[in-house]
Design an enzyme around this catalytic site. Sequence first.
Site, PDB file in Angstrom:
ATOM      1  CG  ASP A  94      -3.182   3.558  -2.146  1.00 43.85           C
ATOM      2  OD1 ASP A  94      -4.252   2.531  -2.423  1.00 43.85           O
ATOM      3  OD2 ASP A  94      -2.818   4.056  -1.353  1.00 43.85           O
ATOM      4  CD  GLU A  95      -5.804  -0.909  -0.792  1.00 44.17           C
ATOM      5  OE1 GLU A  95      -5.703   0.241  -0.258  1.00 44.17           O
ATOM      6  OE2 GLU A  95      -6.415  -1.931  -0.574  1.00 44.17           O
ATOM      7  CG  ASP A 140      -1.956   1.067   1.334  1.00 46.89           C
ATOM      8  OD1 ASP A 140      -3.143   1.065   1.016  1.00 46.89           O
ATOM      9  OD2 ASP A 140      -1.468   2.423   1.490  1.00 46.89           O
TER      10      ASP A 140
END
Length: 358
Positions: free
Chosen positions: A103-104, A2
């Site tokens: 974002d992960e 993340d």
Amino acid sequence: MDLDYFFAQCEEIRNPQLRGKPLLVCVYSGRSEDSGVISTANYEARNFGVKSGIPIITAKKYLKKVPESTFLPMDRDMYSDMSEKVMAIAREFGDPFEQTGLDECYLEITRIVGNDFEGSEDLADSLKEKIRKVVGLTCSIGIAPNKLLAKIASDTCKPDGLKLIKSKDILGFLSPLSIGKLPGVGKKMVPRMSSLGVKKIGDLLELDEEELTRNFGKNQALYFHNAAHGIDNVPVKERGEAEQIGRIVTLKEDSNDIEFIKTSLELISVDVYERCQERGITFRTLGVILITNEIKTHSRSRTIDSRSNSKQKILELGCELTEIFLREHPTTKLRRIGIKLSGFESADSQVSLSQFMD
Ligand code: DCP
Ligand code: CA
Ligand code: CA
């Protein structure tokens, strides 16, 4: 994996002068000058109590003694570009690989490092290093026996962290965490849990299934019961067309002799080729995963101009990328090697397209 304070960190990369002081990315509603909410903020701003989702006006109040604070409008296009670059790197390190947000992502690394987590931290370090070098972003990585624990682990080691949880440490890690750290326990759920005496994840272990079911219904009760024990059986799954076909093997002995390594690459090539054949697909991108005798993981990939599903092409590219790596690292020996294909298209659709063009 993340990314840390993602949107705000992207802005710091675009304009490094913004580093070291509060930086807030805002979603302006346009109704009046400061109406809207905070999308995210860097850690300097978080020190003043700023959080995602609070009104911009509230954030300005928190920071009124810090005039050097910067408020910027959201630039989603730029963040999407950064995200794509990061994910292109990350997918080389896991098999399967699953992106779950801008974002992960989750990476299945069992086939790369084996069951005992040996080398898993080096692998995560290599990934962190590559993202930092190529894109400039820091991220946090949790390594664990399942996705639920990996997610919680990455949350607890932010920013720029790395946290490994082995099976024997699961309850010791989970139990003392406040209940809000459990995915699915949001702002509204925390007081409900609290009224049942559950303040920490470990407190859930005291409730029997019947009491959980009465309060949360069957499905949620089962989730909470399992989660408190660190149980989660949801596999890492490739999504959509981004699927990949890969295979990694251990060399008979550590080696930097391309002729010796080639015998393993031949085996792998046949395997991934046959899996492409079975599914009737062609690939555009081939990557090699190279794990050294020091358990450092490297990857190289190449996208070819025309689609292919030839055994020869797979072997050729695999050898070429491996040779380039070995030339760059003349003193390094390889312990494991893998090939990954991606960028698939069904072979049928190509045939019909070429017929159409004739
Ligand atoms: N985001 C948003 N509004 C929210 C939560 C998040 O617009 N209420 C956006 C901005 C974040 C991005 O999604 O940068 C990723 O969200 P995360 O929850 O992962 O938070 P951050 O990456 O900002 O911070 P952290 O370092 O805690 O991961
Ligand atoms: Ca994040
Ligand atoms: Ca996130």
